[in-house]
Design a protein around this motif. Structure first.
Motif, PDB file in Angstrom:
ATOM      1  N   VAL A 161       1.155  -1.070  -0.001  1.00 40.74           N
ATOM      2  CA  VAL A 161      -0.015  -0.093  -0.072  1.00 40.74           C
ATOM      3  C   VAL A 161       0.867   1.296   0.029  1.00 40.74           C
ATOM      4  CG1 VAL A 161      -1.565   1.354   1.503  1.00 40.74           C
ATOM      5  CG2 VAL A 161      -1.964  -1.145   1.250  1.00 40.74           C
ATOM      6  N   GLN A 162       1.964   1.156   0.654  1.00 31.11           N
ATOM      7  CA  GLN A 162       3.036   2.486   0.644  1.00 31.11           C
ATOM      8  C   GLN A 162       3.471   2.842  -0.640  1.00 31.11           C
ATOM      9  OE1 GLN A 162       5.632   1.556   3.705  1.00 31.11           O
ATOM     10  NE2 GLN A 162       4.294   2.142   5.443  1.00 31.11           N
ATOM     11  N   ILE A 163       3.741   1.631  -1.207  1.00 31.44           N
ATOM     12  CA  ILE A 163       4.280   1.675  -2.889  1.00 31.44           C
ATOM     13  C   ILE A 163       3.213   2.374  -3.636  1.00 31.44           C
ATOM     14  CG2 ILE A 163       5.201   0.265  -4.902  1.00 31.44           C
ATOM     15  CD1 ILE A 163       6.502  -1.487  -3.084  1.00 31.44           C
ATOM     16  N   PHE A 164       2.106   1.852  -3.582  1.00 32.07           N
ATOM     17  CA  PHE A 164       0.963   2.492  -4.292  1.00 32.07           C
ATOM     18  C   PHE A 164       0.687   4.081  -4.035  1.00 32.07           C
ATOM     19  CE2 PHE A 164      -3.397   3.455  -5.462  1.00 32.07           C
ATOM     20  CZ  PHE A 164      -3.419   3.026  -6.703  1.00 32.07           C
ATOM     21  N   ARG A 165       0.650   4.214  -2.822  1.00 32.64           N
ATOM     22  CA  ARG A 165       0.521   5.764  -2.320  1.00 32.64           C
ATOM     23  C   ARG A 165       1.504   6.500  -2.747  1.00 32.64           C
ATOM     24  NH1 ARG A 165      -2.551   4.718   3.302  1.00 32.64           N
ATOM     25  NH2 ARG A 165      -4.654   4.944   2.495  1.00 32.64           N
ATOM     26  N   PHE A 166       2.798   5.955  -2.974  1.00 26.86           N
ATOM     27  CA  PHE A 166       3.858   6.909  -3.303  1.00 26.86           C
ATOM     28  C   PHE A 166       3.854   6.984  -4.679  1.00 26.86           C
ATOM     29  CE2 PHE A 166       8.297   7.601  -4.523  1.00 26.86           C
ATOM     30  CZ  PHE A 166       8.598   8.675  -3.742  1.00 26.86           C
ATOM     31  N   ASN A 167       3.510   6.118  -5.617  1.00 28.02           N
ATOM     32  CA  ASN A 167       3.464   6.072  -6.926  1.00 28.02           C
ATOM     33  C   ASN A 167       2.467   5.418  -7.693  1.00 28.02           C
ATOM     34  OD1 ASN A 167       4.412   6.848  -9.330  1.00 28.02           O
ATOM     35  ND2 ASN A 167       6.404   5.828  -9.206  1.00 28.02           N
ATOM     36  N   PRO A 168       1.262   5.842  -7.443  1.00 29.18           N
ATOM     37  CA  PRO A 168       0.077   5.151  -8.030  1.00 29.18           C
ATOM     38  C   PRO A 168       0.073   5.020  -9.703  1.00 29.18           C
ATOM     39  CG  PRO A 168      -0.591   7.460  -7.427  1.00 29.18           C
ATOM     40  CD  PRO A 168       0.850   7.318  -7.034  1.00 29.18           C
ATOM     41  N   ASP A 169       0.768   5.744 -10.385  1.00 29.55           N
ATOM     42  CA  ASP A 169       0.722   5.642 -11.954  1.00 29.55           C
ATOM     43  C   ASP A 169       1.505   4.315 -12.389  1.00 29.55           C
ATOM     44  OD1 ASP A 169      -1.378   7.616 -12.195  1.00 29.55           O
ATOM     45  OD2 ASP A 169       0.065   9.032 -12.192  1.00 29.55           O
ATOM     46  N   LYS A 170       2.714   4.072 -11.449  1.00 28.47           N
ATOM     47  CA  LYS A 170       3.429   3.157 -12.082  1.00 28.47           C
ATOM     48  C   LYS A 170       3.511   1.811 -11.283  1.00 28.47           C
ATOM     49  CE  LYS A 170       6.184   6.151 -14.673  1.00 28.47           C
ATOM     50  NZ  LYS A 170       6.422   5.653 -16.091  1.00 28.47           N
ATOM     51  N   THR A 171       2.696   1.889 -10.260  1.00 28.38           N
ATOM     52  CA  THR A 171       2.613   0.586  -9.413  1.00 28.38           C
ATOM     53  C   THR A 171       1.944  -0.572 -10.214  1.00 28.38           C
ATOM     54  OG1 THR A 171       2.778   1.817  -7.478  1.00 28.38           O
ATOM     55  CG2 THR A 171       2.094  -0.313  -7.352  1.00 28.38           C
ATOM     56  N   ARG A 172       2.487  -1.890 -10.180  1.00 36.66           N
ATOM     57  CA  ARG A 172       2.037  -3.025 -10.946  1.00 36.66           C
ATOM     58  C   ARG A 172       1.882  -4.116  -9.715  1.00 36.66           C
ATOM     59  NH1 ARG A 172       5.803  -1.763 -14.155  1.00 36.66           N
ATOM     60  NH2 ARG A 172       6.901  -3.541 -13.716  1.00 36.66           N
ATOM     61  N   TYR A 173       0.766  -4.894  -9.903  1.00 34.56           N
ATOM     62  CA  TYR A 173       0.243  -6.107  -9.037  1.00 34.56           C
ATOM     63  C   TYR A 173       0.277  -7.239  -9.904  1.00 34.56           C
ATOM     64  CZ  TYR A 173      -2.573  -8.439  -5.535  1.00 34.56           C
ATOM     65  OH  TYR A 173      -3.018  -9.586  -4.679  1.00 34.56           O
ATOM     66  N   VAL A 174       0.998  -8.000  -9.607  1.00 35.82           N
ATOM     67  CA  VAL A 174       0.961  -9.463 -10.338  1.00 35.82           C
ATOM     68  C   VAL A 174       0.678 -10.450  -9.514  1.00 35.82           C
ATOM     69  CG1 VAL A 174       2.075 -10.799 -12.033  1.00 35.82           C
ATOM     70  CG2 VAL A 174       2.557  -8.310 -12.017  1.00 35.82           C
ATOM     71  N   MET A 175      -0.137 -11.568  -9.860  1.00 33.49           N
ATOM     72  CA  MET A 175      -0.230 -12.747  -9.311  1.00 33.49           C
ATOM     73  C   MET A 175       0.130 -13.878 -10.241  1.00 33.49           C
ATOM     74  SD  MET A 175      -4.198 -12.260  -7.574  1.00 33.49           S
ATOM     75  CE  MET A 175      -4.813 -11.810  -9.220  1.00 33.49           C
ATOM     76  N   LYS A 176       0.705 -15.057  -9.618  1.00 25.16           N
ATOM     77  CA  LYS A 176       1.259 -15.811 -10.504  1.00 25.16           C
ATOM     78  C   LYS A 176       0.820 -17.215 -10.000  1.00 25.16           C
ATOM     79  CE  LYS A 176       5.498 -16.200 -11.700  1.00 25.16           C
ATOM     80  NZ  LYS A 176       6.753 -16.551 -12.528  1.00 25.16           N
ATOM     81  N   TYR A 177       0.478 -18.219 -10.249  1.00 25.17           N
ATOM     82  CA  TYR A 177       0.086 -19.526  -9.679  1.00 25.17           C
ATOM     83  C   TYR A 177       0.734 -20.358 -10.393  1.00 25.17           C
ATOM     84  CZ  TYR A 177      -2.215 -23.565  -7.734  1.00 25.17           C
ATOM     85  OH  TYR A 177      -2.355 -24.811  -7.234  1.00 25.17           O
ATOM     86  N   ARG A 178       1.467 -21.324  -9.943  1.00 22.15           N
ATOM     87  CA  ARG A 178       2.016 -22.418 -10.375  1.00 22.15           C
ATOM     88  C   ARG A 178       1.494 -23.705 -10.174  1.00 22.15           C
ATOM     89  NH1 ARG A 178       7.419 -22.383 -13.086  1.00 22.15           N
ATOM     90  NH2 ARG A 178       7.300 -24.639 -12.265  1.00 22.15           N
ATOM     91  N   HIS A 179       0.408 -24.426 -10.942  1.00 21.22           N
ATOM     92  CA  HIS A 179       0.017 -25.570 -10.451  1.00 21.22           C
ATOM     93  C   HIS A 179       0.764 -26.608 -10.155  1.00 21.22           C
ATOM     94  CE1 HIS A 179      -3.529 -28.349 -10.064  1.00 21.22           C
ATOM     95  NE2 HIS A 179      -2.844 -29.018 -10.775  1.00 21.22           N
ATOM     96  N   SER A 180       2.084 -26.738 -10.938  1.00 19.14           N
ATOM     97  CA  SER A 180       2.749 -27.899 -10.654  1.00 19.14           C
ATOM     98  C   SER A 180       3.355 -27.846  -9.222  1.00 19.14           C
ATOM     99  CB  SER A 180       3.984 -27.975 -11.883  1.00 19.14           C
ATOM    100  OG  SER A 180       4.629 -26.828 -11.588  1.00 19.14           O
ATOM    101  N   ASP A 181       3.611 -26.683  -8.780  1.00 16.93           N
ATOM    102  CA  ASP A 181       4.407 -26.575  -7.600  1.00 16.93           C
ATOM    103  C   ASP A 181       3.325 -26.212  -6.535  1.00 16.93           C
ATOM    104  OD1 ASP A 181       6.894 -26.650  -8.892  1.00 16.93           O
ATOM    105  OD2 ASP A 181       7.182 -24.538  -8.995  1.00 16.93           O
ATOM    106  N   GLY A 182       2.079 -25.973  -6.764  1.00 16.07           N
ATOM    107  CA  GLY A 182       1.266 -25.330  -5.875  1.00 16.07           C
ATOM    108  C   GLY A 182       1.239 -24.379  -4.941  1.00 16.07           C
TER     109      GLY A 182
END
Length: 103
Positions: free
Chosen positions: A15-36
């Motif tokens: 949240v601090q990162i987003f508040r400091f620079n909302p235009d550049k912040t990215r949030y990524v989720m990655k799920y690897r089924h093989s590793d769980g």
């Protein structure tokens, strides 16, 4: 890249990162089924935070983090997120339809 062990620390720093620079912040989720494994990453190209988990119950935590980011994006970075964190965010109710006469 830094893996954050504590979920609360990860959310707070994200949240601090987003508040400091909302235009550049990215949030990524990655799920690897093989590793769980589920890996969450928040970055603004200057800082990069990661959280890794293999616990199924962390899906609810991830949903709350999504709600936090959606709230910050929709209402602005200065919005108080205490409602979302406490789970008290109000959901818009559909409008009630009046009973009209059939024609």
């Amino acid at each position: 890249m830094v893996y954050i062990i504590s979920w609360d620390d990860f959310v707070q720093q994200s949240v601090q990162i987003f508040r400091f620079n909302p235009d550049k912040t990215r949030y990524v989720m990655k799920y690897r089924h093989s590793d769980g494994k589920l890996v969450l990453k928040v970055t603004d190209d200057k800082q990069c935070l990661k959280f890794k988990t293999d616990q199924a119950q962390d899906a609810k935590k991830m949903e709350k983090l999504n709600n936090i980011f959606f709230t910050l994006m929709a209402r602005g970075p200065e919005t108080d997120i205490a409602e979302v964190v406490a789970g008290k965010e109000q959901v818009a109710q559909p409008a009630k339809r009046g009973r009209g006469r059939k024609q």
